[in-house]
Design a protein around this motif. Sequence first.
Motif, PDB file in Angstrom:
ATOM      1  N   ASN A 545       0.831  -1.211   0.000  1.00  0.00           N
ATOM      2  CA  ASN A 545       0.000   0.000   0.000  1.00  0.00           C
ATOM      3  C   ASN A 545       0.862   1.257   0.000  1.00  0.00           C
ATOM      4  O   ASN A 545       0.545   2.254  -0.662  1.00  0.00           O
ATOM      5  CB  ASN A 545      -0.932   0.006   1.211  1.00  0.00           C
ATOM      6  N   ASP A 549       0.795   4.137  -2.876  1.00  0.00           N
ATOM      7  CA  ASP A 549       0.573   5.547  -2.524  1.00  0.00           C
ATOM      8  C   ASP A 549       1.692   6.420  -3.069  1.00  0.00           C
ATOM      9  O   ASP A 549       1.454   7.516  -3.607  1.00  0.00           O
ATOM     10  CB  ASP A 549       0.481   5.715  -1.000  1.00  0.00           C
ATOM     11  N   THR A 552       1.356   6.966  -6.746  1.00  0.00           N
ATOM     12  CA  THR A 552       0.283   7.900  -7.101  1.00  0.00           C
ATOM     13  C   THR A 552       0.769   9.343  -7.064  1.00  0.00           C
ATOM     14  O   THR A 552       0.410  10.166  -7.912  1.00  0.00           O
ATOM     15  CB  THR A 552      -0.918   7.730  -6.145  1.00  0.00           C
ATOM     16  N   THR A 553       1.598   9.658  -6.079  1.00  0.00           N
ATOM     17  CA  THR A 553       2.060  11.042  -5.925  1.00  0.00           C
ATOM     18  C   THR A 553       3.395  11.282  -6.624  1.00  0.00           C
ATOM     19  O   THR A 553       3.887  12.399  -6.668  1.00  0.00           O
ATOM     20  CB  THR A 553       2.206  11.399  -4.435  1.00  0.00           C
ATOM     21  N   LYS A 584       4.282   0.535   5.860  1.00  0.00           N
ATOM     22  CA  LYS A 584       3.759   1.373   4.771  1.00  0.00           C
ATOM     23  C   LYS A 584       4.770   2.469   4.430  1.00  0.00           C
ATOM     24  O   LYS A 584       5.049   2.740   3.257  1.00  0.00           O
ATOM     25  CB  LYS A 584       2.415   1.983   5.182  1.00  0.00           C
ATOM     26  N   SER A 588       7.077   3.001   0.907  1.00  0.00           N
ATOM     27  CA  SER A 588       7.164   4.269   0.188  1.00  0.00           C
ATOM     28  C   SER A 588       8.621   4.690   0.006  1.00  0.00           C
ATOM     29  O   SER A 588       9.040   5.096  -1.085  1.00  0.00           O
ATOM     30  CB  SER A 588       6.384   5.343   0.959  1.00  0.00           C
TER      31      SER A 588
END
Length: 696
Positions: A545, A549, A552-553, A584, A588
Amino acid sequence: MSQDRTFQLDKIRNIGIIAHIDAGKTTTTERVLYYTGRTYKIGNVDDGNTVMDWMQQERERGITITSAATACHWRDYRINIIDTPGHVDFTAEVERSLRVLDGGVVVFDGVAGVEAQSETVWRQANRYGVPRICFINKMDRTGADFWRCLKMIEDRLKAHHIAVAIPIGSGECFGGIIDLIKGTAYSQDGDQTTPESVEIPIPDTEKERYEAARHSMIEKLAEADDEIMCAYLDGQVLTADQIIKALRRVTLSNKAIPVLCGSSFRQKGVKVLLDAVINYLPSPLDTPPVVGIDPRTQEEVSCPVNDDAPFAAIAFKVVSDPFVGRLVYFRVYSGTINASAGVLNSTRDGRERIGRLLVMHANAREEVDKADTGSIIASLGLKNTFTGDTLCDPSHPVLLENIQFPEPVVSISIEPKTRADQDKMVDALQKLADEDPTFKVSYNEETGQNIIAGMGELHLDVLVSRMLTEYKVAAKVGQPRVAYRETITAPADAEGRFVRQSGGRGQYGHVKIKVEPLLESTAIEVTDDIRGGTVPKNFVNAAANGIKDAATTGAYAGYPMVGIKVSIYDGSYHDVDSNEMAFKTAGSMALKAAVAKAKPVLLEPIMKMEVVTPEEYMGDIIGDLNSRRGHISSIEPRGDTTVIHAFVPLAETFGYATTIRSISKGRATSSMEFHKYQELPANIAKTVMETEAVTK
C-alpha cells in the motif's frame, strides 16, 4: 401511471445515435422525433431550438455536450433513443451510453466520410459488441460521395458493409433514395406540411445502377449468411422478407453492417432509417443475458431478460437537475422495479431507496410508477449511487461489470474570487464531478488551489462555463496544464528501512524491492515474492500500500507513475516495534530509492490529430504542426480538400483551434483524440520539472 407494458420486449429498441462532431446526429434525432409524432415541430441546431440539445451551453455552441434520452413509437414499436456528443472531449458520454444500449445508429457526413471520432466511437461499439447500422447523411451537400464513404467504412473501420439503399444523385442533384430490398424509390420523405413519404417507381436513368447495387447487396449478404448463400447458389429469387430476416441475423451477430443514406436536414431517408432500426437492430431479448458475480460468494450470476427475474440494473448517468434535484439514469437488465422500492447498491454495498421514477424526454419528465426489463429510466432519491454502479434486489445481490473511462489529460487551477464563493464552488465542483466520471477535482496542499482535470480544453471550458452560469460561482481560472506521467526505463534494487525510537514502543519497518519497467502498460503491479516468512503477510500488504501511494504522488517529479512492476522479495521485522504504518512508510521509501536508480523519465500525452483543409493552406498547416513537435503520419485527398493525419504532443495543442482558423481564414477544421503516453525529450523534461519546482 405504469410504464406501458403493451410493448412486449421484442417490440422495444434501445438505440444510440453516435458519430463524429457535425455529422448530423442531433438533426437526425430531431427528424425521428417529428416523424414518430413525439414532437410537432422540427428543431434545428442552427436555430438553437432542438429538443435534444437542451442545455444553454449546447444551444450557444451548436454542439451536443451531454447525452440526452428520449422515447418514441414507430410501427407499434417503442424506441428508446440516446443522442450522444460527437466531440472527443465528451467521449465518456458515448462510452456510458454504449454500455447500456442494445444497438447503435452510426451517422457519417456524406462529404467527410469516416472521420477521427467516427473511428473512436466504432472501437467503443466493438468493445461492447453493439450491433449497428450506418446512415450516410448530408447527401445533399456539394462533394457528397456515397461510394467513397462505403470504401472508407471498409478501409478504415474494417467493417463488412452491405448497402441496402443508394442515393439518386448527390449534392445539388440529390433527389432521393432507392430501397434495394423493396425495389422502390422515394423522391422525398416529406416536409413539415406533407410528412408522408412519396414512393415512386425507380427512374429509368437509375435502373442500371439499381440492378448492379442489388446484385452486390445479395452477394455480400450471401458471404455473411449461410441460408442466403444456399438460396443464392440454388438460383432462387429472394423475397424482401427473406432479405430483411437475413440482414437482421447478420447485424445481430455483428457479421455485417447495413448502410443507408439520405439527408436528415431535408427530411430524406429518415423514414427508411426508422424502418431499418425496427428491422435490423436488436430488442432486449436478442441480447445475451448480462452476467455478473455474486459479491458474497464470487460466483457467476446470470441476469435473464425477464420481468419475473430478480431486479438488476446499471446506473449510467447522474444529473444535478436545478428543479428536481439529483437524477440517476439506469438501464434495467432484469426484473422490474417500483417507485419507492428499496434496492441494494452492490458496488458500494449500501441500501438505497428509489424515489420517483421518470421517463425522460431530453429535459422533460414523465412520471411512472414502475419500470420493466429493458427500460431506460431515471430516478430521484438515490443519494449515493454513481455512474457504473449496480442496483439490484437486496435478496439477490449481483455485481455487474463497471464502465471504464479514460484518465483526464488536461488540468487547470481554479479559485473562488471571494470567500462567499468558496462553499458554492465546492458544491458546484462536487455536482459536476458526480455527473462526469472524466472530470476530476483535487486540492493542491502546497499552492492552496483547487485543480480540475478533464479530457481537453473544450471539456474544461464547458464545465467552467456551467459553473459560472448554472451555479453562479465567481472564480479565477488558471492556464491549462498537461497531465504528465512518470515511469522507469531500467530495473533496479533498493530497500526501505524505517526505524524510530522514542522512549516507549518504537517504529520498525524494513523491506527490499526490485523494480522493472512494464512495457506497453499503465499499471503499477506489486507482487509478494518473499520466501521463508521473513516478513509477515500483513506487513507485506502494508508495504505494498505504501508503494502504491508513493506511485500515485510520484517518486521522481511529483507526477503519477505508470508502467512499473515492483517485487517485494525480502525484509525484516521486530516482534514489538513493527506495525503496519511503519511498513507502509518503509514501502514508500523503498520505491523512491529504487526509482532514483532506475533511470526515471517523464511521459507526455500524445494526441492523434486529423486536420481537414483546402489544399492551398496545406503547406502552412504542415509547417505549423512540425513547429509543434508534430509527426505527420499520412496525407490523403478527400474531394476538394486534403486530410492531414498527425501525432502531436498535447502540450503543443493549446490554442490550436485559433491558430488553424487564422492560417486557413476559417476554412480548415481539426479534431484530436488521446493516442498514448510517450517519453518527453530530456531538454523539455528539464524545463517542465523546473517550472513545477517554481510553482510549488
